[in-house]
Motif scaffolding. Structure first.
Motif, PDB file in Angstrom:
ATOM      1  N   TYR A   1       0.854  -1.181   0.000  1.00 59.94           N
ATOM      2  CA  TYR A   1       0.000   0.000   0.000  1.00 59.94           C
ATOM      3  C   TYR A   1       0.895   1.237   0.000  1.00 59.94           C
ATOM      4  CZ  TYR A   1      -4.055  -2.876   1.273  1.00 59.94           C
ATOM      5  OH  TYR A   1      -5.052  -3.813   1.281  1.00 59.94           O
TER       6      TYR A   1
ATOM      7  N   THR B   1      -8.262   9.622  -3.652  1.00 58.74           N
ATOM      8  CA  THR B   1      -7.436  10.736  -4.093  1.00 58.74           C
ATOM      9  C   THR B   1      -8.232  12.014  -3.889  1.00 58.74           C
ATOM     10  OG1 THR B   1      -6.243   9.476  -5.772  1.00 58.74           O
ATOM     11  CG2 THR B   1      -6.220  11.841  -6.004  1.00 58.74           C
TER      12      THR B   1
ATOM     13  N   ARG C   1      -3.095  10.765  -1.759  1.00 61.60           N
ATOM     14  CA  ARG C   1      -3.609   9.540  -2.378  1.00 61.60           C
ATOM     15  C   ARG C   1      -3.281   8.329  -1.514  1.00 61.60           C
ATOM     16  NH1 ARG C   1      -2.308   8.557  -8.590  1.00 61.60           N
ATOM     17  NH2 ARG C   1      -3.908  10.192  -8.677  1.00 61.60           N
TER      18      ARG C   1
ATOM     19  N   THR D   1      -3.308   4.185  -2.105  1.00 62.02           N
ATOM     20  CA  THR D   1      -3.370   3.221  -3.214  1.00 62.02           C
ATOM     21  C   THR D   1      -3.003   1.827  -2.711  1.00 62.02           C
ATOM     22  OG1 THR D   1      -2.688   4.945  -4.772  1.00 62.02           O
ATOM     23  CG2 THR D   1      -2.513   2.673  -5.520  1.00 62.02           C
ATOM     24  N   ARG D   2      -3.703   0.820  -3.274  1.00 66.71           N
ATOM     25  CA  ARG D   2      -3.323  -0.576  -3.045  1.00 66.71           C
ATOM     26  C   ARG D   2      -2.664  -1.085  -4.323  1.00 66.71           C
ATOM     27  NH1 ARG D   2      -8.121  -2.981  -1.682  1.00 66.71           N
ATOM     28  NH2 ARG D   2      -8.564  -3.593  -3.838  1.00 66.71           N
ATOM     29  N   PHE D   3      -1.419  -1.531  -4.200  1.00 64.62           N
ATOM     30  CA  PHE D   3      -0.657  -2.059  -5.333  1.00 64.62           C
ATOM     31  C   PHE D   3      -0.635  -3.585  -5.224  1.00 64.62           C
ATOM     32  CE2 PHE D   3       0.986   2.133  -4.319  1.00 64.62           C
ATOM     33  CZ  PHE D   3       1.058   2.756  -5.553  1.00 64.62           C
TER      34      PHE D   3
ATOM     35  N   TRP E   1      -3.383  -1.937  -9.914  1.00 61.03           N
ATOM     36  CA  TRP E   1      -3.375  -0.948  -8.840  1.00 61.03           C
ATOM     37  C   TRP E   1      -4.798  -0.456  -8.591  1.00 61.03           C
ATOM     38  CZ3 TRP E   1       1.141   2.742 -10.707  1.00 61.03           C
ATOM     39  CH2 TRP E   1       2.321   2.001 -10.820  1.00 61.03           C
ATOM     40  N   THR E   2      -5.121  -0.246  -7.330  1.00 58.20           N
ATOM     41  CA  THR E   2      -6.438   0.268  -6.956  1.00 58.20           C
ATOM     42  C   THR E   2      -6.265   1.528  -6.134  1.00 58.20           C
ATOM     43  OG1 THR E   2      -7.349  -1.975  -6.896  1.00 58.20           O
ATOM     44  CG2 THR E   2      -8.613  -0.235  -5.785  1.00 58.20           C
ATOM     45  N   ILE E   3      -6.764   2.655  -6.668  1.00 57.86           N
ATOM     46  CA  ILE E   3      -6.711   3.916  -5.918  1.00 57.86           C
ATOM     47  C   ILE E   3      -7.892   3.938  -4.961  1.00 57.86           C
ATOM     48  CG2 ILE E   3      -6.808   6.421  -6.083  1.00 57.86           C
ATOM     49  CD1 ILE E   3      -5.504   6.217  -8.821  1.00 57.86           C
TER      50      ILE E   3
END
Length: 783
Positions: free
Chosen positions: A351, A378, A361, A363-365, A373-375
């Motif tokens: 993350y 933001t 932001r 984010t989950r990578f 990737w899931t933002i």
């Protein structure tokens, strides 16, 4: 561009385009021929008018010997053929051993010394040096390096190498023809002709201005005259025009040769490097480079992952399932992105909470590219301060992440896929970013809790324009970091009062440091004073964010590495151990005194001396004393006039033991040699029984550091810093009247009335000799 100064906005690395011009030597010969023709014609006219002109007289004198002709200039073809074997291509390496660029250099001695720019080799980078025949030679060390001059001399293995002759840049005149050779844009061993169009001074350093087409990759290459002698080292090109470049005069390089600061390659690779026991770059390679200096972790370059992603994970602490992670971050460019990484598997899954393009932001990578990737959120935040230090904090609970920016709640995410992992720092898109105060704390605090009410009221009182009375300052000093944060937030809302808020909060932090310094040093046993810790507190006066603990740990690490390197021979006697200490510190790790810029305040900060391996005799001596103590040596500081040295105390040795000149690579001296050194420095040597030969107390060592900083602040007319140093001197010597008197006058002029009244009251009560009581009372009434 240079370590201690701001970059010139119109210049960039590496390096200058003007077409070929007639060599000035041909112009000079033409003028000389014209002058000779005119002179001969005048003599002929004079002889034709003489009565005896028709009756020549036989010349019986011996014929005059013809003047020797200057050696003919070699053609460019001959010069290139002669010079090329001494040129090298320098490839600084990435973290996986791959080359990340190319620069130029040239051999200056047959035993393997190669000159180039410091920015070509990079600090702490592995290096590969390739010769024109395609062979590479092993780099065995850095012979000398200088950030201010942007010069470096590396040493490669080998002997009998073809090398270039160094010329004299002081004799260079405007319009001198010149030739540059190097590797522009990777086109290896290229030659270009032009001229030296002017001498300039850039950031206080002399430069030769060039008119010739040079490009990236020429940096570090030689600037030659028509005889092949080196006049300079190509270093800069203009960002505005291809017709302008600069070279460092070769006489600057000679200064490094006269006083080298050698570092073995294995130790050079640790310069500015993060401690591998504390940090690990999880995505090595590419162009990203993580370093540490003055308590700040820095990242530069672009990472190898998609979007330039790179991580640097903490290996010192493993996050618990419920924990808090925080850091302070400052971006060089707000269009970039850098911040916290957490719940990381050390590769592509983690993350991130970070500022990006002026917004915050989360984010989950979950993979290597944007498709995985899931933002999670933001949004812009009014609490984010562009261009400033911002405090990021996240709280991790099972299935839940809570994020704060500058102690203000930003977002809470519920994520059932949340899993444990490592934590650290992340960077994207080649953003240059600085990080401080990274922390992993088990459990949860109450980050949303308001600041203490007295502190809030104190900040509000200042915001309303009220005077900072002693009681208010005491409230701020009780929690200086929170005070600084609150002051910054209030200043963002009330911009007109920002300067006052930050000033008072900074003064509060300074007061806290001065109080700590007094606590450390006001002891009846001078030997019990923790010298290094106190010296780091002096550095903290100008750097309130500085944490002394990592530097104390670094000194311990240095001592451990040094101890591990000792042989049985090194341990045989105290003198042998001293020589091993000197060899390790000065020869193998390159600690040295400044060649010039002696009075730069960075030389007095112990943390920057450790980072830069450069300092004044007094700060180098503190490090020498601390390492010696950890090795079991009895070392003392000796306050000689103009040069602080150390001494190995040996009761049975002449004069109590040998002296060590830490400013001159740890040179070991006897009393006679030390006296000669002082005489050369000050023109007045101490007598046999002079107190200067007696060991200095730790408090006096610290006062000497403060005196150096005080003198620099006076020269710079910086009353703000001068007040800090005077307060620290008073903490060390509470009964000394001079610093208190000086502080009283400065406080009076700054309209800091309550503090000035307190100093005046002390002076009137103690009545130190030489005090003008009437003037004091007059000034006091004026307040």
């Amino acid at each position: 561009m240079f370590h201690r100064g701001q970059p010139v906005p119109t210049l960039k690395f590496p390096t200058g385009n003007i077409g070929r011009i007639p060599p000035l030597c041909l112009v000079a010969l033409a003028l000389a021929a014209l002058s000779l023709t005119s002179k001969t014609h005048a003599q002929d006219q004079k002889q034709s008018q003489s009565p005896a002109a028709s009756t020549p007289t036989p010349d019986t004198s011996p014929a005059a010997a013809p003047a020797p002709s200057p050696p003919p200039l070699p053609s460019l073809e001959v010069l290139a053929k002669k010079t090329k074997p001494a040129l090298v291509a320098i490839y600084p390496g990435g973290r996986e051993g791959t080359d990340i660029g190319i620069g130029s250099g040239f051999v200056i001695s047959e035993d393997g010394l190669i000159a180039t720019n410091l920015h070509v080799i990079g600090e702490g980078r592995p290096l590969r040096v390739e010769f024109p025949d395609g062979n590479s030679r092993e780099v065995i060390g850095i012979h000398a390096w200088d950030r201010t001059r942007d010069l470096a001399i590396i040493r490669v293995a080998g002997a009998g190498l073809t090398h270039l002759q160094l010329g004299d840049s002081a004799a260079v005149e405007q319009g001198t023809p010149a030739i540059a050779m190097g590797n522009p844009l990777g086109l290896r061993y290229s030659l270009v002709e032009g001229l030296i169009s002017a001498r300039q001074e850039i950031e206080g350093r002399p430069m030769l201005q060039l008119a010739m087409p040079v490009e990236r990759g020429n940096s570090g290459g030689p600037l030659l005259d028509k005889m092949g002698r080196v006049l300079g080292i190509v270093t800069l090109k203009s960002a505005l025009t291809p017709n302008l470049g600069f070279a460092v005069p070769v006489n600057e390089l000679k200064i490094l040769l006269e006083k080298p600061n050698p570092v073995a390659l294995k130790n050079w690779l640790t310069l500015g490097a993060l401690n591998p026991k504390l940090w690990q770059a999880s995505t090595p390679g590419g162009g990203s480079h993580w370093t540490q200096r003055a308590g700040t972790i820095q990242v530069r370059g672009t990472g190898p992952g998609f979007g330039g992603r790179t991580q640097c994970l903490s290996t010192a602490t493993t996050p618990t399932p419920t924990c808090e992670i925080s850091v302070r971050v400052k971006l060089e460019d707000e269009s970039g992105a850098a911040g916290l990484s957490f719940c990381s598997d050390g590769a592509d899954t983690h993350y991130g909470f970070y500022p990006t393009n002026g917004a915050m932001r989360l984010t989950r990578f979950e993979g290597p590219d944007i498709n995985s990737w899931t933002i999670l959120e933001t949004a812009p935040s009014p609490h984010y301060q562009p261009g400033a230090w911002n405090h990021l904090r996240i709280a991790i609970e099972p299935g839940k992440i809570t994020c704060w920016i500058n102690n203000e709640l930003f977002y809470t995410a519920t994520d059932p896929t949340l899993r444990p992992g490592a934590a650290g720092l992340c960077q994207f898109r080649g953003t240059s970013a600085d990080f401080r105060d990274f922390k992993i704390l088990p459990g949860l605090s109450n980050p949303a809790a308001p600041a203490p009410e007295p502190l809030v009221k104190a900040i509000q009182s200042l915001s309303a324009g009220r005077e900072a009375l002693p009681e208010l300052r005491a409230t701020l000093a009780a929690d200086p970091l929170t005070a600084l944060a609150l002051a910054s937030q209030e200043a963002a809302i009330l911009e007109k009062r920002a300067a006052n808020l930050r000033r008072v909060a900074t003064e509060a932090a300074e007061a806290a440091v001065v109080s700590q310094l007094a606590t450390l040093t006001q002891t009846g046993d001078d030997t019990a004073i923790p010298l290094a810790e106190a010296a780091l507190l002096i550095s903290r006066l100008d750097h309130p964010e500085l944490d002394p603990l990592p530097y104390l740990a670094e000194i311990d690490r240095m001592a451990a590495d040094l101890t591990a390197s000792l042989t049985e021979t090194d341990r045989a006697t105290p003198t042998a151990t001293l020589l091993a200490l000197n060899r390790w510190l000065f020869t193998e790790n390159g600690f040295h005194g400044p060649r010039d810029d002696f009075h730069n305040k960075s030389n007095s900060y112990l943390n920057e001396v450790i980072d830069d391996r450069e300092g004044l005799p007094i700060t180098l001596a503190i490090l020498h004393l601390e390492l010696g103590r950890r090795l079991g040596l009895t070392l003392e500081g000796i306050p000689l006039p103009g040069r602080f040295v150390t001494q190995l105390r040996l009761p049975d040795a002449p004069d109590g033991g040998p002296y060590i000149d830490v400013f001159d690579n740890g040179r070991v001296l006897n009393r006679t040699q030390a006296t000669a050194m002082v005489l050369q420095t000050t023109s007045e040597a101490p007598g046999e029984n002079d107190p200067a030969w007696q060991p200095a107390k730790k408090r006096d060592i610290l006062l000497r550091v403060l005196n150096n900083l005080t003198n620099e602040a006076v020269a710079a007319e910086d009353t703000t810093r001068l007040l800090r140093y005077l307060s620290a001197q008073i903490a060390l010597e509470p009964a000394s009247p001079n610093p208190r008197l000086q502080r009283f006058y400065l406080l009076s002029r700054a309209n800091r009335r309550e503090e000035a009244r307190a100093d005046a009251a002390w002076l009137l009560e103690h009545r130190p000799p030489g005090t003008d009581e009437q003037q004091l009372r007059t000034l006091l009434e004026g307040l």
